[in-house]
Design a protein around this motif. Sequence first.
Motif, mmCIF file in Angstrom:
data_model
loop_
_atom_site.group_PDB
_atom_site.id
_atom_site.type_symbol
_atom_site.label_atom_id
_atom_site.label_comp_id
_atom_site.label_asym_id
_atom_site.label_seq_id
_atom_site.Cartn_x
_atom_site.Cartn_y
_atom_site.Cartn_z
ATOM 1 N N UNK A 3 8.250 34.796 39.596
ATOM 2 C CA UNK A 3 8.728 33.735 38.713
ATOM 3 C C UNK A 3 8.265 34.077 37.295
ATOM 4 N N UNK A 4 9.087 33.788 36.308
ATOM 5 C CA UNK A 4 8.677 34.051 34.939
ATOM 6 C C UNK A 4 9.757 33.698 33.943
ATOM 7 N N UNK A 5 9.341 33.510 32.685
ATOM 8 C CA UNK A 5 10.287 33.260 31.596
ATOM 9 C C UNK A 5 9.610 33.482 30.260
ATOM 10 N N UNK A 6 10.424 33.641 29.221
ATOM 11 C CA UNK A 6 9.950 33.799 27.854
ATOM 12 C C UNK A 6 10.563 32.689 27.008
ATOM 13 N N UNK A 7 9.791 32.205 26.030
ATOM 14 C CA UNK A 7 10.325 31.153 25.161
ATOM 15 C C UNK A 7 9.728 31.254 23.764
ATOM 16 N N UNK A 8 10.503 30.780 22.810
ATOM 17 C CA UNK A 8 10.078 30.628 21.427
ATOM 18 C C UNK A 8 9.929 29.135 21.174
ATOM 19 N N UNK A 9 8.852 28.724 20.524
ATOM 20 C CA UNK A 9 8.624 27.302 20.344
ATOM 21 C C UNK A 9 8.164 26.991 18.922
ATOM 22 N N UNK A 10 8.356 25.755 18.547
ATOM 23 C CA UNK A 10 7.751 25.193 17.339
ATOM 24 C C UNK A 10 6.935 23.986 17.786
ATOM 25 N N UNK A 11 5.917 23.665 17.024
ATOM 26 C CA UNK A 11 5.015 22.590 17.433
ATOM 27 C C UNK A 11 4.562 21.827 16.188
ATOM 28 N N UNK A 32 1.094 15.935 19.638
ATOM 29 C CA UNK A 32 1.791 17.221 19.587
ATOM 30 C C UNK A 32 3.198 17.057 20.147
ATOM 31 N N UNK A 33 4.185 17.561 19.415
ATOM 32 C CA UNK A 33 5.561 17.607 19.894
ATOM 33 C C UNK A 33 6.028 19.051 19.812
ATOM 34 N N UNK A 34 6.345 19.639 20.985
ATOM 35 C CA UNK A 34 6.622 21.079 21.048
ATOM 36 C C UNK A 34 7.952 21.347 21.755
ATOM 37 N N UNK A 35 9.058 21.423 21.021
ATOM 38 C CA UNK A 35 10.317 21.874 21.621
ATOM 39 C C UNK A 35 10.355 23.399 21.704
ATOM 40 N N UNK A 36 11.198 23.923 22.601
ATOM 41 C CA UNK A 36 11.288 25.375 22.759
ATOM 42 C C UNK A 36 12.708 25.822 23.063
#
Length: 352
Positions: free
Chosen positions: A225-233, A244-248
Amino acid sequence: MTKTFPKGLFSFLLFLYFSSQVSANDTEITVNPSQHAIFEQCLFKAIKSADKQTTLAQIETACENNIAREILNNNSGQSIELGAMANRMIREKRTAADPYVLTPHKMNYILPFSIVDDINRAAYQGFSTWAEDLKDAEAKFQVSLKIPLLTGHWLNEGDQLFFGFTLKSWWQIYADEISKPFRETNYQPEFFYFTPINYHPWGGNSAFVVGFEHQSNGQSQLLSRGWNRVYVNYLYEKRNFAFSLRPWYRVPEGEKSSPTSGQGDDNPDILDYMGHFELAMAYKHSTDFELSFKGRDNFSTHKGFVEFGITFPLWGKLKGYAQVSSGYGESLIDYNVNQKRFGIGIALTNLL
């Protein structure tokens, strides 16, 4: 009596990276002094005016707080009050240059007893011989650290680039029949950029984070299982409260040519369960008690996750930690299983 100031205190200045002026009545202070000079001059003036009962640690803390307020103020003319999150960062920078001190990132804890109502046994069917012997009671722990990567000013005053690493594991310590295996371990390395911003709603302080993270369970074939993501926080603090509000955005992967292929997406529907954002809050009630909340949701599928935590005193400096959660995605192997879990153990570090 003289005392040498530790280098860790001056590393705090490297974190703040400011070039603002110091407003003071002392005519000996020059315009735009160096980072070290501002701190040294603050110490010198404070030591001269302090009474005999004031400790050096108290003077150092006062100077560090004044410098942090100047960074957050950014010539806005507002009266800045440091919150629990800012004070944590100040404490971290005191030891940032010490090679014998590790800086925590997320919370670090050990839960020797953690019970869940449903384990994803179906994932292990046909792959291992111990799927039916897995216990609902297990141990759970998390270790999370971060390292600053930049030692100079980059884009903004007080900004910093970090590398973080979080390991979370679920250990079948009560499953004697199958030799107490580690059922699941999730690895989460990330790079993230942090910067304070001149935005102070309701008298609080704000910061912005952008990062890239990889999360996987280190397994192969059917258990992978795995994934990659870019986020802002967006981070916000006021006194003993932090938000904290962190969408990705998930980085797309190609389809697998077969279920056992090592290439391709192991879990193409993971966003259905993990959602597109995470909301977190923490409140430091006192030095003994800290409350925390974390939640995720996918508004399309209405699948989400909530977690509540509380730290409490045990004895000495040792703190207990209790955690209760419900929903999807507590671990990668269980990301599509709705679980309710309760665990109790020891907090190694706090959030604030």
